[in-house]
Structure formats: structure tokens, C-alpha cells
Design a protein around this motif. Structure first.
Motif, PDB file in Angstrom:
ATOM      1  N   ASN A 165       0.808  -1.219   0.000  1.00 20.53           N
ATOM      2  CA  ASN A 165       0.000   0.000   0.000  1.00 20.53           C
ATOM      3  C   ASN A 165       0.838   1.265   0.000  1.00 20.53           C
ATOM      4  O   ASN A 165       0.329   2.349  -0.284  1.00 20.53           O
ATOM      5  CB  ASN A 165      -0.940   0.023   1.206  1.00 20.53           C
ATOM      6  N   ARG A 166       2.117   1.134   0.356  1.00 21.67           N
ATOM      7  CA  ARG A 166       3.018   2.274   0.424  1.00 21.67           C
ATOM      8  C   ARG A 166       4.323   1.934  -0.275  1.00 21.67           C
ATOM      9  O   ARG A 166       4.820   0.812  -0.122  1.00 21.67           O
ATOM     10  CB  ARG A 166       3.291   2.663   1.891  1.00 21.67           C
ATOM     11  N   PRO A 167       4.859   2.878  -1.042  1.00 21.60           N
ATOM     12  CA  PRO A 167       4.413   4.261  -1.275  1.00 21.60           C
ATOM     13  C   PRO A 167       3.235   4.374  -2.244  1.00 21.60           C
ATOM     14  O   PRO A 167       2.611   5.433  -2.316  1.00 21.60           O
ATOM     15  CB  PRO A 167       5.659   4.926  -1.850  1.00 21.60           C
ATOM     16  N   VAL A 168       2.916   3.296  -3.002  1.00 23.69           N
ATOM     17  CA  VAL A 168       1.743   3.291  -3.875  1.00 23.69           C
ATOM     18  C   VAL A 168       1.080   1.926  -3.747  1.00 23.69           C
ATOM     19  O   VAL A 168       1.685   0.957  -3.286  1.00 23.69           O
ATOM     20  CB  VAL A 168       2.107   3.553  -5.364  1.00 23.69           C
ATOM     21  N   ARG A 169      -0.185   1.865  -4.163  1.00 19.31           N
ATOM     22  CA  ARG A 169      -0.887   0.582  -4.155  1.00 19.31           C
ATOM     23  C   ARG A 169      -0.362  -0.248  -5.322  1.00 19.31           C
ATOM     24  O   ARG A 169      -0.401   0.185  -6.469  1.00 19.31           O
ATOM     25  CB  ARG A 169      -2.395   0.797  -4.238  1.00 19.31           C
TER      26      ARG A 169
END
Length: 259
Positions: free
Chosen positions: A161-165
Motif C-alpha cells: 500500500n506504500r508508497p503506492v498501491r
């Protein structure tokens, strides 16, 4: 693990190694382009997977290559290891699309070809579990990951989920039901063209927004330990020890923090 027949038998574990030995000259976001370097990467990883096959981590191994490369060096290694009857090599011309579609598009197009044409996957029947591995990489704790797969998982993957899904695409597992419902033809939705989004982000969107009968387990029970040189920047995963340690620590102590 044994190659028992379906019908009350344990599911058959098949490793599917994906490969592009000669990438297109205009391949998107690719630094590691030299075919001889890539061949050496694939052969090194293939030897690792042969050893895993010999020790019973999986029941069969399928290597599918989409640039039409002669796979004789791989056949020789399988023969020398005494595993030729449990190894299948498929080479086809699968790069008949614009390179701008992205590597994820080409890889999952390759997956469809392998699922449709592999005799070993077909022979495993409905009990098959296919472990798709990007063929230049060695997952050093692969046996642990396979043995730890939840029994009810139809699609087993690792989301962040981090830094992007994102969903990691270098290692995933599915049974026939999940393949037919989720994976088959999904490459059409992974086209990158002129977008900054990665195929991993697009596939995560598919998993998040779809309504599926198949049960998706979105986190591995252990963090994969990857050994291999990334195609996009020529960095070896093993050199990123601090990132790996942080992920292992978060996995144990902060399991809700998907990094």
C-alpha cells in the motif's frame, strides 16, 4: 511433495518461469538489454529452480520464453540434472505488440500462452497450483513460501500500500479457478503506453475493484527474499539489505503496514 493423481490428492505445484532473452530494442523502462547477460541471468536462476525441483519444493517446472530463443542450453541443464521428464521448455514469438505496451503486458501475455500450451500444467489437472516466477530471479525462501501457502487461497500474491498501491508480479500463485476468472486475458488491462503507472499498479487495481468468486490472499506469510538483478536499473535485490530487513520487521511487528 509428490506428483499424486487428482481426486483426494495433494495439489500439484508447478513452477512457471517467464523469460524474454532478447527484448525489443525499444523496450520500455529496460536497462538490462544485452541478450548474453540476460541469458546468463536466466541460466543461473534456472539452475536454482532445478535444485528446488530436485529437493521436492515443486513437482514440475515450465520455462516459457517469448522472443523465440533457442532453449537448448536449458534442455542440457535439465538433462544433466536428471530432471528432463519434469521440465518443459516453451519458446514462441510473443513480442508481436508495440514495446510501449510495457513489460508487464508482455509477461502476462506470455502467461496465457504457457497456460494454454503447457503439457505439464495440463497434466496436473484441476489440482494444479501454478507458481509464476520472473525467470531471472531466485526466490531464496521459495520453499518456505510454497509450504506456507494458505490452503484456501485461489490467488496468492503480495500487495503493498506504500508508497503506492501495488502488487508484486515477480512471484504469484494461482489455481485454475483463479486463473480463469482473474488472470486469463488480464494483460490487456496492463498496457502502460504513455502513462507513468506501472503494470503492478494496474494489476492491483484489477484485484481491488473486481468482484471475484476466487479467494484472493493479498499478503505472503513470509517476505520473499529475492536474488536477482532488476531489469530497470541493474541493481541486485540482495544489495538492498536494509529495505528487505525493514519489510521483514514490519511484516512481523506491523502486519497492517503493507510496505
Amino acid at each position: 511433495m509428490s506428483m499424486e493423481a487428482p481426486g483426494g490428492a495433494a495439489p500439484r505445484q508447478v513452477l512457471l518461469l517467464t523469460a524474454t532473452i532478447v527484448p525489443p530494442a525499444d523496450a520500455r523502462s529496460l536497462v538490462r538489454r544485452d541478450a548474453q547477460l540476460r541469458l546468463a541471468d536466466y541460466l543461473d536462476a534456472f539452475d536454482f529452480h532445478l535444485r528446488e525441483l530436485a529437493r521436492g519444493t515443486a513437482d514440475a517446472l515450465v520455462l516459457c520464453e517469448n522472443s523465440g530463443f533457442d532453449l537448448a542450453p536449458f534442455a542440457a541443464r535439465a538433462q544433466a540434472a536428471g530432471l528432463a521428464d519434469r521440465v518443459e521448455l516453451i519458446s514462441f514469438q510473443g513480442l508481436d505488440h508495440p514495446a510501449g505496451h510495457g513489460r508487464g503486458y508482455g509477461e502476462f501475455k506470455l502467461v496465457d500462452h504457457a497456460m494454454a500450451h503447457s503439457r505439464l500444467i495440463a497434466a496436473a489437472g484441476d489440482a494444479v497450483t501454478v507458481w509464476k516466477v520472473t525467470g531471472r530471479y531466485k526466490i531464496l525462501n521459495l520453499r518456505q513460501l510454497i509450504l506456507g501457502k494458505p490452503a484456501g487461497a485461489d490467488l496468492y500474491c503480495h500487495c503493498r500500500n506504500r508508497p503506492v498501491r501495488w502488487v508484486d508480479m515477480y512471484l504469484m500463485a494461482w489455481n485454475r479457478a483463479a486463473y480463469d476468472e482473474i488472470i486469463r486475458g488480464v494483460y490487456h488491462r496492463l498496457r502502460q503506453d504513455d502513462t507513468p503507472k506501472s503494470a503492478e499498479q494496474y494489476l492491483r487495481e484489477v484485484l481491488d475493484t473486481g468482484s471475484f468468486r476466487a479467494r484472493i490472499v493479498r499478503r505472503f506469510r513470509a517476505v520473499p527474499q529475492v536474488d536477482g538483478i532488476r531489469g530497470g536499473d541493474n541493481l541486485n535485490y540482495l544489495a538492498m539489505k536494509n529495505k528487505y530487513r525493514a519489510r521483514v520487521l514490519a511484516h512481523r511487528l506491523l502486519p497492517w503496514l503493507w510496505i
